[in-house]
Structure formats: C-alpha cells, structure tokens
Enzyme design. Structure first.
Site, PDB file in Angstrom:
ATOM      1  N   ASP A  48     -41.345  10.739 -44.019  1.00  0.00           N
ATOM      2  CA  ASP A  48     -40.148   9.584 -44.059  1.00  0.00           C
ATOM      3  C   ASP A  48     -38.662   9.955 -44.722  1.00  0.00           C
ATOM      4  O   ASP A  48     -38.892  11.044 -44.046  1.00  0.00           O
ATOM      5  CB  ASP A  48     -40.558   9.321 -46.315  1.00  0.00           C
ATOM      6  CG  ASP A  48     -40.576   9.966 -47.338  1.00  0.00           C
ATOM      7  OD1 ASP A  48     -40.042  11.086 -47.017  1.00  0.00           O
ATOM      8  OD2 ASP A  48     -41.133   9.653 -47.941  1.00  0.00           O
ATOM      9  N   SER A  49     -37.681   9.842 -44.949  1.00  0.00           N
ATOM     10  CA  SER A  49     -37.022   9.461 -45.140  1.00  0.00           C
ATOM     11  C   SER A  49     -36.380  11.647 -45.755  1.00  0.00           C
ATOM     12  O   SER A  49     -35.935  12.158 -45.124  1.00  0.00           O
ATOM     13  CB  SER A  49     -35.954   9.756 -46.083  1.00  0.00           C
ATOM     14  OG  SER A  49     -35.877   9.626 -47.183  1.00  0.00           O
ATOM     15  N   THR A  50     -36.946  12.423 -46.203  1.00  0.00           N
ATOM     16  CA  THR A  50     -36.675  14.305 -46.936  1.00  0.00           C
ATOM     17  C   THR A  50     -37.326  14.356 -45.081  1.00  0.00           C
ATOM     18  O   THR A  50     -36.655  15.797 -45.301  1.00  0.00           O
ATOM     19  CB  THR A  50     -37.775  14.142 -47.451  1.00  0.00           C
ATOM     20  OG1 THR A  50     -39.309  14.133 -47.080  1.00  0.00           O
ATOM     21  CG2 THR A  50     -37.876  13.507 -48.623  1.00  0.00           C
TER      22      THR A  50
END
Length: 345
Positions: A48-50
């Site tokens: 995901d965005s991490t």
C-alpha cells in the site's frame, strides 16, 4: 522493510538490509553457523502507500501524492514522485543498501522500462489492502492485480534477460510486502463496504490473515523465495486517529488492540506457512513495537516533546518542527534517529 524511527538505536540502511537477509537465511536453521547474507539481484515490492513508489500516478484515483509538499526532501531538490513521503520509502533504502539503485521504480511509471525493473520494481498501490473491497473504496489497484502485474513482469523479464536469468532474478530477489492498515481504517471501521456487518472484528482479522496466506502461497508458486512481511503499526496512534479521538485524547486503544491481535495471528500463520514450505523464507517485521517505542519512550531517542515531534513528522507541519529541532539541538536535547539514512524533515 527498513528500520523505522522507533528503534532505540538508528542503524544504517546497509545494516538493516543485512539483518533482514540474515534472518531470511537462518530462519529455518537450528544451532548451526550463520551464513553470510546472500546476494540479491532485485527488490520486488507489494503493498500500500507505505511502499507505493508512484503507481497511483498512473491510475484514475484521487489518492495521489504527485504534488507538493510530497517529495520535498528528495536528493537533488524537491520532487514529488508519487511516494506518500517527504523523500524515499523503506524499500528504496533497502535497495540502495544492497548495491541496487537508490529508488525502486513503480511498475506503471512510463519513465522506466524492463531494464530498470530487472533490478527492482514496485507493484504497490496506496489505499489498497488484503481485502479486494478495500481497493474499491478509492479505486486503487487491488492486491490480485498487483500479482497480475507480477506475472506480466516475469513475461517481460524473460524476453529481456532470457528464461534462465529471469528465473534467477525472480527466485533470488528480496520481496518487500507492507499492507493491511487500510483494511481496518478505510474499510472495516469506516463502515463503507459492509464488512463490519459481515464479520466481527476477530473474524475480519482471520479473513485478512487468510488472504495474506493465499497471496504468499501464490507469489511463492510464481517463484518468490525470500519475503519480508510487515505487521501493522499502532494504527490507533496515527495522527488522524489521534485527532478524531481528541475528546478522549491520545491513541485509540481499541484500534491498537486490533493491530496487536492481527499481528499475532499473522505471525502464527507465517510460521505455519514456512514450516509447510521449506523453500519459502519469510521475515516478519515488527513495525508495531518499533513505532510505539518512539511514541511512548521518546527520551531514549533524545526527544522530550514526543507528541509535537510525532505529529509534525506525520502531518507535515515543517516550520514548527524545524524551529523546535534547532532549539532542542542547541540545548543538547535532540539527536536525529535516522540521520544515517535520510535528512530529517
């Protein structure tokens, strides 16, 4: 995943990468000498965005970060790349530490080609999750599609490098997986997908762990052998959750308990899975306790105003952070816990 700021001691990215590889090399050994960390030809990223290095730039979603102030501390000057960060992401540091390029390219970025992806590639998409319904909330790339891109990548890699070399790249690569937060905060607890009516919290945790197991089994079938899988951080302490919890103050303990319960189930699954698949080595990354250490034990990092620093770091209140940091440095009360890896924001 590179060591978060919550470690009691900061470590250089090369040390962090070596520790991960050593754990992967030794995770099935008992009482024998530890071998040297193996060579890695590529870093391959899911999540995901991490860990999204820019794939959302290329899709029809409002969830993007290709504008200021994102990328304000990139080497060479401000440059928003689609990373949800002021600079580089953990997989970038790991890649550099392994002698690979300092930026892991996003698979959907037209500026890169298969010659770049042969040394590192990111399929991650901000806003996605283990549950396909999570990706639907903001119209991002679901995890199953990330796997489809991985299959496409392998076909392109075989044409570029030849079948034998492509197989070696895929099998010897380090896989970085960071996913799960959105399944709870943008899906289950946001009440937008109906999962809250379909599952109890414990049941949804079990569902997500089962999805993670299917995902790992699939990429193992496709050639992955060495994987790092990050657990959840203390999601109740994220700045947004702390802000929404202003009346009670502090972290949302209910959400943190969910993260702990999910992490325990995830770790148990990883142990079962690797026991049944000796060729698959998985290093679990304990993000929760590392990050919580930063919040609850700031003095170990020379930080006296943990709430101010944490929220400044996570929400981008840069000028206040710089003013505080300069004053603290003059008083001998600040040392940068990650100066070995990146500039402080």
């Amino acid at each position: 995943m590179a060591s978060p700021p919550g470690h009691r001691r900061a470590c250089a990215p090369r040390q962090a990468a070596a520790a991960i590889l050593l754990a992967l090399s030794c995770c099935c050994l008992r009482g024998s000498a530890r071998p040297a960390p193996p060579d890695v030809p590529a870093v391959i990223v899911f999540g995901d965005s991490t860990v999204d290095t820019g794939n959302n730039n290329a899709i029809g979603t409002v969830l993007k970060s290709n504008f200021a102030p994102y990328g304000r501390d990139m080497a060479g000057g401000p440059r928003p790349t689609g990373r949800f960060c002021n600079g580089r992401l953990p997989a970038d540091f790991i890649s550099e530490a392994l002698g690979l390029p300092p930026l892991v390219p996003a698979y959907l970025d037209p500026a890169y080609g298969i010659q770049d992806f042969a040394r590192g590639v990111c399929f991650a998409s901000a806003g996605t999750g283990l549950d396909n319904k999570t990706a639907g909330v903001l119209s991002v790339i679901p995890l199953w599609k990330e796997v489809e891109y991985f299959k496409e990548y392998q076909r392109r890699l075989r044409r570029h490098a030849g079948r034998a070399r492509a197989r070696r790249i895929v099998s010897d690569a380090l896989y970085v997986v960071s996913i799960g937060t959105n399944d709870f905060l943008e899906n289950y607890f946001l009440l937008v997908t109906g999962r809250f009516a379909e599952f109890t919290v414990a049941g949804f945790e079990d569902f997500l762990v089962a999805q993670a197991e299917r995902f790992l089994a699939e990429i193992h079938r496709l050639g992955a052998r060495r994987v790092t899988f990050a657990g959840l951080s203390p999601i109740g302490c994220l700045p947004l959750e702390r802000t929404l919890n202003a009346l009670r103050g502090g972290c949302v303990e209910e959400y943190n308990q969910v993260a702990r319960d999910y992490n325990a189930k995830l770790l148990a699954m990883l142990r079962r899975l690797t026991a049944s698949r000796p060729a698959l080595k998985v290093a679990y990354i304990d993000v929760y306790h590392n990050m919580l250490d930063l919040i609850t034990n700031p003095a170990t990092l020379g930080i006296l105003m943990a709430d101010f620093v944490w929220n400044s770091l996570m929400t981008g209140r840069r000028q206040g952070w710089r003013t505080w940091r300069r004053g603290a440095a003059r008083r001998g009360r600040w040392r940068c816990p990650t100066c070995a890896t990146t500039r402080a924001p």
